[in-house]
Design a protein around this motif. Sequence first.
Motif, PDB file in Angstrom:
ATOM      1  N   PHE A   1     110.974  82.204  66.341  1.00  0.00           N
ATOM      2  CA  PHE A   1     111.284  83.613  66.585  1.00  0.00           C
ATOM      3  C   PHE A   1     111.224  83.949  68.073  1.00  0.00           C
ATOM      4  O   PHE A   1     111.726  84.984  68.488  1.00  0.00           O
ATOM      5  CB  PHE A   1     110.334  84.520  65.794  1.00  0.00           C
ATOM      6  N   SER A   2     110.638  83.063  68.870  1.00  0.00           N
ATOM      7  CA  SER A   2     110.554  83.318  70.312  1.00  0.00           C
ATOM      8  C   SER A   2     111.943  83.354  70.949  1.00  0.00           C
ATOM      9  O   SER A   2     112.134  83.959  71.997  1.00  0.00           O
ATOM     10  CB  SER A   2     109.695  82.258  71.012  1.00  0.00           C
ATOM     11  N   GLN A   3     112.932  82.733  70.302  1.00  0.00           N
ATOM     12  CA  GLN A   3     114.282  82.749  70.863  1.00  0.00           C
ATOM     13  C   GLN A   3     114.928  84.132  70.764  1.00  0.00           C
ATOM     14  O   GLN A   3     115.965  84.386  71.370  1.00  0.00           O
ATOM     15  CB  GLN A   3     115.170  81.698  70.191  1.00  0.00           C
ATOM     16  N   PHE A   4     114.283  85.035  70.016  1.00  0.00           N
ATOM     17  CA  PHE A   4     114.818  86.390  69.874  1.00  0.00           C
ATOM     18  C   PHE A   4     114.120  87.394  70.790  1.00  0.00           C
ATOM     19  O   PHE A   4     114.314  88.607  70.643  1.00  0.00           O
ATOM     20  CB  PHE A   4     114.713  86.858  68.417  1.00  0.00           C
ATOM     21  N   LYS A   5     113.283  86.906  71.705  1.00  0.00           N
ATOM     22  CA  LYS A   5     112.615  87.813  72.640  1.00  0.00           C
ATOM     23  C   LYS A   5     113.654  88.668  73.361  1.00  0.00           C
ATOM     24  O   LYS A   5     114.708  88.164  73.752  1.00  0.00           O
ATOM     25  CB  LYS A   5     111.799  87.027  73.666  1.00  0.00           C
ATOM     26  N   GLY A   6     113.329  89.942  73.521  1.00  0.00           N
ATOM     27  CA  GLY A   6     114.258  90.859  74.180  1.00  0.00           C
ATOM     28  C   GLY A   6     115.196  91.562  73.216  1.00  0.00           C
ATOM     29  O   GLY A   6     115.923  92.468  73.601  1.00  0.00           O
ATOM     30  N   HIS A   7     115.176  91.143  71.944  1.00  0.00           N
ATOM     31  CA  HIS A   7     115.997  91.767  70.904  1.00  0.00           C
ATOM     32  C   HIS A   7     115.093  92.365  69.826  1.00  0.00           C
ATOM     33  O   HIS A   7     114.006  91.855  69.565  1.00  0.00           O
ATOM     34  CB  HIS A   7     116.905  90.739  70.224  1.00  0.00           C
ATOM     35  N   TYR A   8     115.573  93.433  69.212  1.00  0.00           N
ATOM     36  CA  TYR A   8     114.931  93.882  67.983  1.00  0.00           C
ATOM     37  C   TYR A   8     115.226  92.836  66.914  1.00  0.00           C
ATOM     38  O   TYR A   8     116.236  92.133  66.979  1.00  0.00           O
ATOM     39  CB  TYR A   8     115.468  95.248  67.542  1.00  0.00           C
ATOM     40  N   ILE A   9     114.345  92.722  65.939  1.00  0.00           N
ATOM     41  CA  ILE A   9     114.571  91.825  64.806  1.00  0.00           C
ATOM     42  C   ILE A   9     114.373  92.635  63.526  1.00  0.00           C
ATOM     43  O   ILE A   9     113.369  93.326  63.367  1.00  0.00           O
ATOM     44  CB  ILE A   9     113.568  90.644  64.792  1.00  0.00           C
TER      45      ILE A   9
ATOM     46  N   VAL B   1     103.091  90.531  53.106  1.00  0.00           N
ATOM     47  CA  VAL B   1     104.209  90.844  52.213  1.00  0.00           C
ATOM     48  C   VAL B   1     103.846  90.430  50.790  1.00  0.00           C
ATOM     49  O   VAL B   1     103.655  89.251  50.510  1.00  0.00           O
ATOM     50  CB  VAL B   1     105.499  90.111  52.666  1.00  0.00           C
ATOM     51  N   LEU B   2     103.754  91.410  49.903  1.00  0.00           N
ATOM     52  CA  LEU B   2     103.357  91.156  48.512  1.00  0.00           C
ATOM     53  C   LEU B   2     104.526  91.258  47.544  1.00  0.00           C
ATOM     54  O   LEU B   2     104.406  90.891  46.384  1.00  0.00           O
ATOM     55  CB  LEU B   2     102.273  92.144  48.090  1.00  0.00           C
ATOM     56  N   TRP B   3     105.643  91.822  47.985  1.00  0.00           N
ATOM     57  CA  TRP B   3     106.780  92.006  47.099  1.00  0.00           C
ATOM     58  C   TRP B   3     108.064  91.885  47.913  1.00  0.00           C
ATOM     59  O   TRP B   3     108.047  91.955  49.138  1.00  0.00           O
ATOM     60  CB  TRP B   3     106.724  93.383  46.428  1.00  0.00           C
ATOM     61  N   VAL B   4     109.167  91.693  47.189  1.00  0.00           N
ATOM     62  CA  VAL B   4     110.486  91.690  47.800  1.00  0.00           C
ATOM     63  C   VAL B   4     111.401  92.577  46.955  1.00  0.00           C
ATOM     64  O   VAL B   4     111.144  92.743  45.768  1.00  0.00           O
ATOM     65  CB  VAL B   4     111.059  90.247  47.895  1.00  0.00           C
ATOM     66  N   PRO B   5     112.431  93.175  47.557  1.00  0.00           N
ATOM     67  CA  PRO B   5     112.789  93.109  48.972  1.00  0.00           C
ATOM     68  C   PRO B   5     111.806  93.889  49.842  1.00  0.00           C
ATOM     69  O   PRO B   5     111.263  94.906  49.417  1.00  0.00           O
ATOM     70  CB  PRO B   5     114.177  93.761  49.014  1.00  0.00           C
ATOM     71  N   ARG B   6     111.605  93.379  51.033  1.00  0.00           N
ATOM     72  CA  ARG B   6     110.739  94.048  52.016  1.00  0.00           C
ATOM     73  C   ARG B   6     111.379  93.865  53.384  1.00  0.00           C
ATOM     74  O   ARG B   6     111.777  92.770  53.745  1.00  0.00           O
ATOM     75  CB  ARG B   6     109.352  93.416  51.974  1.00  0.00           C
ATOM     76  N   TYR B   7     111.481  94.943  54.116  1.00  0.00           N
ATOM     77  CA  TYR B   7     112.105  94.920  55.441  1.00  0.00           C
ATOM     78  C   TYR B   7     111.068  95.263  56.498  1.00  0.00           C
ATOM     79  O   TYR B   7     110.293  96.211  56.334  1.00  0.00           O
ATOM     80  CB  TYR B   7     113.259  95.922  55.498  1.00  0.00           C
ATOM     81  N   VAL B   8     111.069  94.482  57.576  1.00  0.00           N
ATOM     82  CA  VAL B   8     110.157  94.703  58.698  1.00  0.00           C
ATOM     83  C   VAL B   8     110.994  94.729  59.969  1.00  0.00           C
ATOM     84  O   VAL B   8     111.855  93.867  60.176  1.00  0.00           O
ATOM     85  CB  VAL B   8     109.094  93.575  58.790  1.00  0.00           C
ATOM     86  N   ILE B   9     110.746  95.728  60.817  1.00  0.00           N
ATOM     87  CA  ILE B   9     111.452  95.836  62.101  1.00  0.00           C
ATOM     88  C   ILE B   9     110.499  95.450  63.215  1.00  0.00           C
ATOM     89  O   ILE B   9     109.368  95.950  63.274  1.00  0.00           O
ATOM     90  CB  ILE B   9     111.983  97.259  62.341  1.00  0.00           C
ATOM     91  N   ILE B  10     110.962  94.564  64.087  1.00  0.00           N
ATOM     92  CA  ILE B  10     110.149  94.054  65.189  1.00  0.00           C
ATOM     93  C   ILE B  10     110.712  94.522  66.526  1.00  0.00           C
ATOM     94  O   ILE B  10     111.925  94.467  66.758  1.00  0.00           O
ATOM     95  CB  ILE B  10     110.134  92.502  65.176  1.00  0.00           C
ATOM     96  N   HIS B  11     109.825  94.967  67.415  1.00  0.00           N
ATOM     97  CA  HIS B  11     110.212  95.345  68.778  1.00  0.00           C
ATOM     98  C   HIS B  11     110.623  94.099  69.572  1.00  0.00           C
ATOM     99  O   HIS B  11     110.217  92.974  69.231  1.00  0.00           O
ATOM    100  CB  HIS B  11     109.030  95.995  69.507  1.00  0.00           C
ATOM    101  N   PRO B  12     111.367  94.279  70.663  1.00  0.00           N
ATOM    102  CA  PRO B  12     111.760  93.141  71.505  1.00  0.00           C
ATOM    103  C   PRO B  12     110.592  92.323  72.055  1.00  0.00           C
ATOM    104  O   PRO B  12     110.754  91.148  72.361  1.00  0.00           O
ATOM    105  CB  PRO B  12     112.551  93.804  72.641  1.00  0.00           C
TER     106      PRO B  12
END
Length: 197
Positions: A74-82, A154-165
Amino acid sequence: MIPVNTLEKYFVNLPPKVIYSDFGKNFLDEIFKLSGNQVFREKFADSALFQELSSIKTIHDISLLNPSGTKTSFSQFKGHYILVDFWGSWCGPCFANIPALKKLMKDLKNKPIQFVSVSLDKDVDSWKKAMKKHNFPGINLFDQDGLLSTFFKVLWVPRYVIIHPDGTVANIDAPQAINPELKKILESLLEKKEKGN
């Protein structure tokens, strides 16, 4: 409804044959995702998992299996929201979100955001078959050891998480793709980033 520390006490007092049974392992998986108790985790996690969990500061410290059989960091996504979409091959509502997720990706194309679908399946073949059958969009990864799902509880799906850059959490329980609110939240975050806030 039972407090996590009470669950931990119950688990500790179970007979060893129950703790190390399939039931015990499944129960332990759930407690791990609820608990932040490092003493409890160290006692019952296999040492490799515990060491990995204890070394994670942000999502950028995590690497997961990709369809080609290598690992994606996931470090390759630094600078982007995920936007992380947790799903499983048994989850009908996860598949119902796919058309909306594809549209969201199209609408936010060329924006500094990565869409990552993470399977919580236990079996690689189940993950690959479901991914191919349902044509999951974006980057597809497999949380084979439950590392990412335990980190985010995360205990269930679907589950969405937003990550800062910077790798920190922007929204730990975001709306599903099928909900128009998700797009509004992402657009608001992206607009702030463009303005330098």
